[in-house]
Design a protein around this motif. Sequence first.
Motif, PDB file in Angstrom:
ATOM      1  N   GLN A 119       1.107  -6.811   4.880  1.00 21.06           N
ATOM      2  CA  GLN A 119       0.087  -5.758   4.776  1.00 21.06           C
ATOM      3  C   GLN A 119      -0.885  -5.701   3.738  1.00 21.06           C
ATOM      4  O   GLN A 119      -0.586  -5.581   2.740  1.00 21.06           O
ATOM      5  N   ALA A 155       0.750  -1.274  -0.008  1.00 24.14           N
ATOM      6  CA  ALA A 155      -0.116   0.068  -0.156  1.00 24.14           C
ATOM      7  C   ALA A 155       0.916   1.349  -0.118  1.00 24.14           C
ATOM      8  O   ALA A 155       0.395   2.232  -0.396  1.00 24.14           O
ATOM      9  N   ALA A 156       2.205   1.213   0.637  1.00 25.38           N
ATOM     10  CA  ALA A 156       3.030   2.465   0.599  1.00 25.38           C
ATOM     11  C   ALA A 156       3.591   2.861  -0.672  1.00 25.38           C
ATOM     12  O   ALA A 156       3.661   1.993  -1.677  1.00 25.38           O
ATOM     13  N   PRO A 157       3.734   4.060  -0.840  1.00 25.41           N
ATOM     14  CA  PRO A 157       4.310   4.541  -2.182  1.00 25.41           C
ATOM     15  C   PRO A 157       5.702   3.774  -2.257  1.00 25.41           C
ATOM     16  O   PRO A 157       6.612   3.424  -1.374  1.00 25.41           O
TER      17      PRO A 157
END
Lengths: 192, 192
Positions: free
Chosen positions: B192, B148-150
């Motif tokens: 995640q 989900a993180a950049p």
Amino acid sequence: MQEETTRRSNADRRRETRSALLAAARECFVSKGFAGTGTPELVAAAGMTRGALYHHFADKTDLFRAVLRAEAEAVAAAIRAAAPPGSDIVEALLSGADAYFAAMKAPGRARLLLVEGPAVLGPSEIAVLDDETGGATLREALTALNIAAPVPETARMLSAMFDSAALAIADGADPALYRTALGHLLTALARQ
Amino acid sequence: MQEETTRRSNADRRRETRSALLAAARECFVSKGFAGTGTPELVAAAGMTRGALYHHFADKTDLFRAVLRAEAEAVAAAIRAAAPPGSDIVEALLSGADAYFAAMKAPGRARLLLVEGPAVLGPSEIAVLDDETGGATLREALTALNIAAPVPETARMLSAMFDSAALAIADGADPALYRTALGHLLTALARQ
DNA sequence: GAAATAAACATACAGGCTGTATGTATGCAA
DNA sequence: TTGCATACATACAGCCTGTATGTTTATTTC
């Protein structure tokens, strides 16, 4: 009236010339790097002579060390001032990171502390400053999180993450992106 | 028999003196740092003169750049050679990290690439080498993980983690500790 | 309050290092 | 074999660093 030059105590003279040298050194080291800065040019910028420099500091490296100490202390103070009231550890870590990023935005500070410092003074001497800046706090937080991973190694690597983010942000990168990336990583780590 | 000195072609001479200079430079830069190494001492160690140095390289910094390029290429080759057969991304990342750590154990290499390099050549020029070494692969892996993180920011910070671990391991730290710490972080991130 | 002492500089000097300019010898090409 | 280019070697000019020495100003001591 005795003379045009104000009569100053030794303590005053000492303090004033020291701070003038430190300010000029910071300016020069930031703009031209440690190796690219000559002491003649440096003392000229401070309105002093090389004699004053070598009276107050052992050598050029010692002056650099004093500049770095001041920078590290400023960062540590900024982080302490932003002490979070909440009890959530991950949130405390994130707000600490925010304070760190903000403090590291001071022009040239990231380059001084993270690039020139390790090369000039050696990584071991910089590690001491890092520890005072926030390393110990970081290890405490990780211990409180009760993570399965070994704490000192995890702390060291997280600290490196913070540093690289600070360098990127000081270089113009978007802090929000690094903040969310950090948030994901830390919550993932805490949830384990 | 013409002379005692073997008759060599220009191409041979060129290659041999270049590699002699590079080897001596690597040795000196590792043991005394870039700033602490003088060109007279360097060329003496190579059995050459300063004339040869400035014939083959623009200046001392250019020679340093050539040394770093060779080191970075060696690391990249070692990582490529350890290409993992499995399909699990986290495991591939971990085995890539192992190969990286092993390659960075070459004496002085970590200091050259991670400490002296950024200070002498600037972080931006080092970033290019990093990208060739494994930065691009790291970003691809993160993209495949669908986190989900950049991705670019996460990749940059993970790369910094690898670097700090490599520096610690090259300095004598236990690789196993960093490996498990990394394993925890990466699996947490992937889950995640 | 005057002499002695110490601190805070300023100046002068000795080495070393960097980059360049110039000179020489050797391989190569016509 | 003659001319040219490459691969060096040597010599030089400028700068920089650290130290040694000189000078001025504050502080202490009698």
